[in-house]
Design an enzyme around this catalytic site. Structure first.
Site, PDB file in Angstrom:
ATOM      1  N   CYS A  92      15.670   6.145  -1.344  1.00  0.00           N
ATOM      2  CA  CYS A  92      16.678   7.085  -1.802  1.00  0.00           C
ATOM      3  C   CYS A  92      16.578   7.335  -3.306  1.00  0.00           C
ATOM      4  O   CYS A  92      16.022   6.526  -4.046  1.00  0.00           O
ATOM      5  CB  CYS A  92      18.065   6.534  -1.503  1.00  0.00           C
ATOM      6  N   ARG A 123       9.584  10.204  -3.762  1.00  0.00           N
ATOM      7  CA  ARG A 123      10.009   8.916  -3.215  1.00  0.00           C
ATOM      8  C   ARG A 123      10.310   8.982  -1.723  1.00  0.00           C
ATOM      9  O   ARG A 123      10.539   7.960  -1.093  1.00  0.00           O
ATOM     10  CB  ARG A 123      11.267   8.416  -3.950  1.00  0.00           C
ATOM     11  N   TRP A 159      16.928   8.263   2.315  1.00  0.00           N
ATOM     12  CA  TRP A 159      15.924   7.792   3.276  1.00  0.00           C
ATOM     13  C   TRP A 159      16.709   6.903   4.239  1.00  0.00           C
ATOM     14  O   TRP A 159      17.186   5.841   3.847  1.00  0.00           O
ATOM     15  CB  TRP A 159      14.843   7.004   2.520  1.00  0.00           C
ATOM     16  N   ASN A 190      22.318   3.901  -3.583  1.00  0.00           N
ATOM     17  CA  ASN A 190      21.003   3.427  -3.127  1.00  0.00           C
ATOM     18  C   ASN A 190      21.127   1.946  -2.814  1.00  0.00           C
ATOM     19  O   ASN A 190      21.867   1.236  -3.485  1.00  0.00           O
ATOM     20  CB  ASN A 190      19.946   3.568  -4.233  1.00  0.00           C
ATOM     21  N   GLY A 191      20.340   1.474  -1.859  1.00  0.00           N
ATOM     22  CA  GLY A 191      20.365   0.048  -1.531  1.00  0.00           C
ATOM     23  C   GLY A 191      21.114  -0.175  -0.224  1.00  0.00           C
ATOM     24  O   GLY A 191      21.301   0.769   0.564  1.00  0.00           O
ATOM     25  N   GLU A 203      -6.832  -7.660   8.168  1.00  0.00           N
ATOM     26  CA  GLU A 203      -6.145  -6.717   7.288  1.00  0.00           C
ATOM     27  C   GLU A 203      -6.784  -6.734   5.883  1.00  0.00           C
ATOM     28  O   GLU A 203      -6.957  -5.683   5.266  1.00  0.00           O
ATOM     29  CB  GLU A 203      -4.645  -7.059   7.233  1.00  0.00           C
ATOM     30  N   LYS A 252      -8.405  -3.477   4.149  1.00  0.00           N
ATOM     31  CA  LYS A 252      -7.998  -2.992   2.822  1.00  0.00           C
ATOM     32  C   LYS A 252      -9.225  -2.786   1.949  1.00  0.00           C
ATOM     33  O   LYS A 252      -9.381  -1.769   1.299  1.00  0.00           O
ATOM     34  CB  LYS A 252      -7.066  -3.982   2.103  1.00  0.00           C
ATOM     35  N   GLU A 278     -11.505   0.189   3.099  1.00  0.00           N
ATOM     36  CA  GLU A 278     -10.871   1.498   2.909  1.00  0.00           C
ATOM     37  C   GLU A 278     -11.002   2.022   1.491  1.00  0.00           C
ATOM     38  O   GLU A 278     -11.243   3.203   1.288  1.00  0.00           O
ATOM     39  CB  GLU A 278      -9.359   1.381   3.163  1.00  0.00           C
ATOM     40  N   HIS A 305     -20.752 -18.688  16.131  1.00  0.00           N
ATOM     41  CA  HIS A 305     -21.227 -18.078  17.376  1.00  0.00           C
ATOM     42  C   HIS A 305     -22.032 -16.811  17.113  1.00  0.00           C
ATOM     43  O   HIS A 305     -22.158 -15.964  18.004  1.00  0.00           O
ATOM     44  CB  HIS A 305     -20.046 -17.801  18.303  1.00  0.00           C
ATOM     45  N   LYS A 348      -3.215   9.886   5.260  1.00  0.00           N
ATOM     46  CA  LYS A 348      -2.109   8.935   5.377  1.00  0.00           C
ATOM     47  C   LYS A 348      -1.574   8.872   6.798  1.00  0.00           C
ATOM     48  O   LYS A 348      -1.249   7.816   7.310  1.00  0.00           O
ATOM     49  CB  LYS A 348      -0.997   9.331   4.399  1.00  0.00           C
TER      50      LYS A 348
HETATM   51  C1  F6R Z   1      -4.614   1.365   6.669  1.00  0.00           C
HETATM   52  C2  F6R Z   1      -3.695   2.305   7.269  1.00  0.00           C
HETATM   53  C3  F6R Z   1      -3.961   2.770   8.646  1.00  0.00           C
HETATM   54  C4  F6R Z   1      -2.651   2.943   9.425  1.00  0.00           C
HETATM   55  C5  F6R Z   1      -2.925   3.591  10.791  1.00  0.00           C
HETATM   56  C6  F6R Z   1      -1.671   3.679  11.618  1.00  0.00           C
HETATM   57  O1  F6R Z   1      -4.280   1.027   5.375  1.00  0.00           O
HETATM   58  O2  F6R Z   1      -2.736   2.713   6.673  1.00  0.00           O
HETATM   59  O3  F6R Z   1      -4.835   1.917   9.314  1.00  0.00           O
HETATM   60  O4  F6R Z   1      -2.062   1.690   9.590  1.00  0.00           O
HETATM   61  O5  F6R Z   1      -3.465   4.864  10.606  1.00  0.00           O
HETATM   62  O6  F6R Z   1      -0.700   4.424  10.965  1.00  0.00           O
HETATM   63  P1  F6R Z   1       0.817   4.279  11.342  1.00  0.00           P
HETATM   64  O7  F6R Z   1       1.242   2.899  11.010  1.00  0.00           O
HETATM   65  O8  F6R Z   1       1.525   5.323  10.536  1.00  0.00           O
HETATM   66  O9  F6R Z   1       0.922   4.538  12.823  1.00  0.00           O
END
Ligand code: F6R
Length: 604
Positions: free
Chosen positions: A2, A27, A75, A99-100, A480, A484, A487, A503, A599
Site C-alpha cells: 500500500c 509498489r 494492496w 498501511n500495515g 531454489e 536464482k 536466472e 550416483h 515476471k
Molecule cells: C523464479 C520465478 C519463477 C516463478 C514461476 C511461477 O525466480 O519467479 O520461476 O516462480 O514463473 O510464477 P508464479 O509464482 O507467479 O506462479
C-alpha cells in the site's frame, strides 16, 4: 504494498494527491482513494483497479483554496479489493488511511460492534477511525483521542487521519511502516509513505521513527515519541533521484526485495500467530474434513516452496503430501481422488500452467486452496480457499520475498493442520510459534554478511558449473539457490540432493566445479557433511554455508547462531539470494530484468 499520501495547503489538493499516488504505483495496488476536507465539508472518492479509474471519478472535483487531504493505494490483505474496502475509511466525521496490519483489529472490532458501531468494510483499518471517534467522546480534544487510539493499536502501521473538528490538521502515527513529512518554502506540508511523491515538491523531509505520532497543521509539526514525549523534527535534504527513491536507494529491485524480507515476513505472520495455534481466519475449518492427502502444484520458485512444504506437511501435519510440476501435471492424465486437497502456489496467481491444473482439480470435484500474493488474481477467484502471502508487489523477475513468504505460510499451515489432526501437542506448536516470531530477525541482511558475500562473489564467476546441494528441506532450498543463480547470472547451476551426488553427478567434480553446500547444524549435519567431504576429496571447489565452521571448504559463509533448522533454512536462503545477486552484478547483468524471462508467465 500500500501507499499513502497527504497534503495541507492551498494548491490543487486533488491533483497533488493523485500525482502522489501515481508516484507510488510501482509498489503495486488494486484499489485507490482520496478524502479532502475543505470549508468543513468532506469529499471522498474511491475506485477499484488502476488510478485512471479514480481520476475519472474525480474529474469534476476541484478545491478552491486551502484544504487538507489524504490518499491511499491499497494492496489487499484483509478483505477483497473492492470499493468498500478501499481507503480512506469513514467514521461519522473522520477519514483514515493506513498501511500495515492492525493485529488486534478483531478484538477492537467486536468491542465497537457491541457498543453499536456498524462496520462497512472487511478491513482491519476501519477499526482505527471508529475507535478514534469513540475516544473523541471522552477526550479533551481530538489529539488526546488520537493519542489514545494509537496506544490501543497493536501491529504495524502508518496512519493519517483527518476529522471535521480539526479542519487544518492531519494526525499521523508510525510504527513498523514507513512515513515521512516534507516541507518547502511555501507553507505547505506533504506526507507520504516513501520519498517519491515528495520529489519536486519538497526540499527537506523528516522520516518518522517507530512509535512517533502527532499532528501537523500549516504552522506546526508536533511529534511525540512512543513514551509521549514531545520531540523535534529532524529534517534532511530530499534526494531528487526518483528511480533511486523507488528502489529505496538500493541498486536493484531484487536487492531491495531481499532486504525487505524481514518486514514482509512479519506482515505474513501478523495476526496469524496465537499462543499455541495458528489463526487462519480465512480458512473454513471444514476445508480439511475428509482429506487424506494434499497435492501441491506450482511452477518454478513456487514449486520449490511447494517442495519445501511437502517436508513440513508430512513431518508436522502427518498428512500424505504429493508434489506436481504444473506443466507436467496438466498433460499426464493424473488420477484425482476427492479425499485430496489440491493446493496451488503462485506469486502472481496468473501462471497459465498452474491455473489450468486448478481448473482440472475443480472439474474433478476436488477441494482447492491457493497460496498467492495477489488478491483477485485468476487463481484466487477460482479456488475454494485462499491464503494471501502479503509480500507486496515483487518487481525483480527473480523471485525472492515471494518465496520467503510462501514458505512462511506453509510452515504456519503445517502447524494449523497439526492442531486439527492432533499430530503435534499444544506445547510443540507453541514452541514452533516462538520460532516463527524469531524469523524476521534471522532474515535481516547485515552489512558484514553482505560485504563478505560481495567479496567472495569474485571467485565464482567462471568454472564449468555449480552444484547446490542439501538434504531434506535443504534440497528444495538448493534447487531454489541454483535457479536464482542461473536466472540472473546465466551460469549453469543445478540443485541436487546431497546424498545423490555419488550416483552420477560426482563424475563432474574437479576444481572448476563449484559446490555450494548447505550444512544445517540441526538437520542431518553429519550426513550432509560426509557428502561434501566426498566432493572435497575429488577437488571440487567448495563454498560451505553453515553455522559450524567447516575446514574442508575452500570458502565458508557463516550464518548466525540458530536454534532450529527452519531458522537456518531462512538464513541460508538470504545468503543464496545475495550470492546470486553479487555474482550477477560482477558479470554486468541486468539483475531486475534477466534475458529471456518474464515476471508472469501467462502462456503455456
Ligand atoms: C523464479 C520465478 C519463477 C516463478 C514461476 C511461477 O525466480 O519467479 O520461476 O516462480 O514463473 O510464477 P508464479 O509464482 O507467479 O506462479
Amino acid at each position: 504494498m500500500c501507499g499513502i499520501v497527504g497534503y495541507i495547503g492551498k494548491k490543487n489538493t486533488k491533483q497533488i494527491l493523485l500525482d502522489g499516488l501515481k508516484e507510488l504505483e510501482y509498489r503495486g495496488y488494486d484499489s485507490a482513494g482520496i478524502a479532502v476536507l475543505e470549508d468543513g465539508e468532506f469529499s471522498n472518492f474511491k475506485a477499484v483497479g488502476k488510478l485512471v479509474n479514480l481520476e475519472e471519478k474525480t474529474k469534476d472535483f476541484k478545491t478552491k483554496s486551502f484544504a487538507i487531504g489524504i490518499g491511499h493505494t491499497r494492496w489487499a490483505t484483509h478483505g477483497k479489493p473492492t470499493e468498500i474496502n478501499a481507503h480512506p475509511h469513514l467514521g461519522e466525521s473522520s477519514y483514515v488511511v493506513h498501511n500495515g496490519i492492525i493485529e488486534n483489529y478483531a478484538t477492537l472490532k467486536k468491542e465497537l460492534q457491541t457498543s453499536g458501531v456498524t462496520f462497512l468494510s472487511q478491513t482491519d483499518t476501519e477499526v482505527i477511525v471508529h475507535q478514534f471517534e469513540k475516544n473523541q467522546k471522552n477526550a479533551k480534544n481530538s489529539f488526546e483521542a488520537f493519542a489514545k487510539t494509537v496506544s490501543q493499536l497493536h501491529g504495524a502501521y502508518a496512519i493519517l487521519l483527518i476529522t471535521k473538528t480539526e479542519p487544518e490538521t492531519i494526525f499521523f502515527a508510525k510504527h513498523g511502516s514507513p512515513m515521512l513529512v516534507g516541507i518547502n518554502g511555501e507553507n505547505e506540508k506533504y506526507f507520504a509513505s516513501s520519498d517519491t511523491p515528495l520529489i519536486g515538491h519538497c526540499q527537506s523531509v523528516n522520516y518518522f521513527e517507530d512509535g512517533d505520532y502527532g499532528y501537523v497543521t500549516p504552522k506546526e509539526i508536533a511529534i511525540f515519541d512512543k513514551n509521549g514525549v514531545k520531540k523535534e523534527a529532524k529534517f534532511s535534504p530530499l534526494s531528487q533521484n526518483k528511480l533511486l527513491a523507488q528502489k529505496d536507494g538500493f541498486r536493484f529491485f531484487m536487492e531491495k526485495e531481499i532486504y525487505e524480507q524481514s518486514v514482509v515476513m512479519s506482515d505474513t505472520m501478523m495476526g496469524r500467530l496465537g499462543e499455541s495455534e495458528i489463526l487462519f481466519d480465512e480458512l473454513d475449518k471444514n476445508l480439511f474434513d475428509g482429506i487424506n492427502e494434499i497435492k501441491l502444484c506450482a511452477c518454478g520458485t513456487s514449486y520449490h516452496s511447494a517442495m519445501s512444504a511437502s517436508y513440513l506437511l508430512e513431518r508436522y501435519s502427518k498428512i500424505r503430501t504429493s508434489l506436481e510440476i504444473a506443466s507436467e501435471f496438466r498433460y499426464r492424465e493424473p488420477i484425482m481422488s476427492k479425499d485430496t486437497l489440491f493446493v496451488v502456489i503462485s506469486q502472481s496467481g496468473e501462471t497459465a500452467d498452474t491455473l489450468e491444473t486448478l481448473k482440472m482439480a475443480k472439474t474433478a470435484g476436488l477441494k482447492t486452496l491457493v497460496i498467492c500474493n495477489v488478491d483477485n488474481s485468476s487463481m484466487v477467484r477460482l479456488a475454494d480457499a485462499t491464503i494471501l502471502t502479503r509480500a507486496g508487489i515483487e518487481k525483480g523477475v527473480a523471485s525472492t520475498k515471494a518465496f520467503a513468504t510462501q514458505v512462511t505460510v506453509f510452515w504456519m499451515l503445517s502447524l494449523f493442520i497439526a492442531k486439527l489432526k492432533n499430530s503435534l501437542s499444544a506445547d510443540e506448536i507453541a514452541s514452533h510459534i516462538s520460532l516463527l516470531r524469531e524469523l524476521p530477525s534471522h532474515v535481516k541482511v547485515t552489512d558484514d554478511m553482505h560485504e563478505r558475500i560481495k567479496r567472495l562473489s569474485k571467485r565464482y564467476l567462471h568454472g564449468h558449473g555449480f552444484f547446490f546441494i542439501g538434504r531434506d528441506i535443504f534440497y528444495p532450498l538448493a534447487l531454489e539457490g541454483a535457479l536464482k543463480l542461473k536466472e540472473i547470472s546465466y551460469l549453469h547451476a543445478e540443485g541436487y540432493p546431497a546424498g545423490e551426488m555419488k550416483h552420477g553427478p560426482i563424475a563432474l567434480a574437479d576444481p572448476e566445479l563449484f559446490t555450494i553446500a548447505l550444512l544445517p547444524k540441526h538437520l542431518h549435519y553429519e550426513k550432509s557433511k560426509s557428502n561434501v567431504e566426498e566432493l572435497s576429496a575429488r577437488d571440487s571447489t567448495i563454498c560451505a554455508i553453515s553455522q559450524i565452521e567447516f575446514d574442508k571448504a575452500d570458502d565458508f559463509i557463516e550464518i548466525s547462531e540458530c536454534r532450529h533448522y527452519m531458522l537456518e533454512f531462512f538464513e541460508m536462503m538470504v545468503v543464496l539470494q545475495l550470492l546470486s545477486l553479487e555474482i550477477s552484478v560482477r558479470l554486468g547483468n541486468d539483475v531486475d530484468m534477466p534475458r529471456n524471462l518474464a515476471k508472469s508467465v501467462t502462456v503455456e
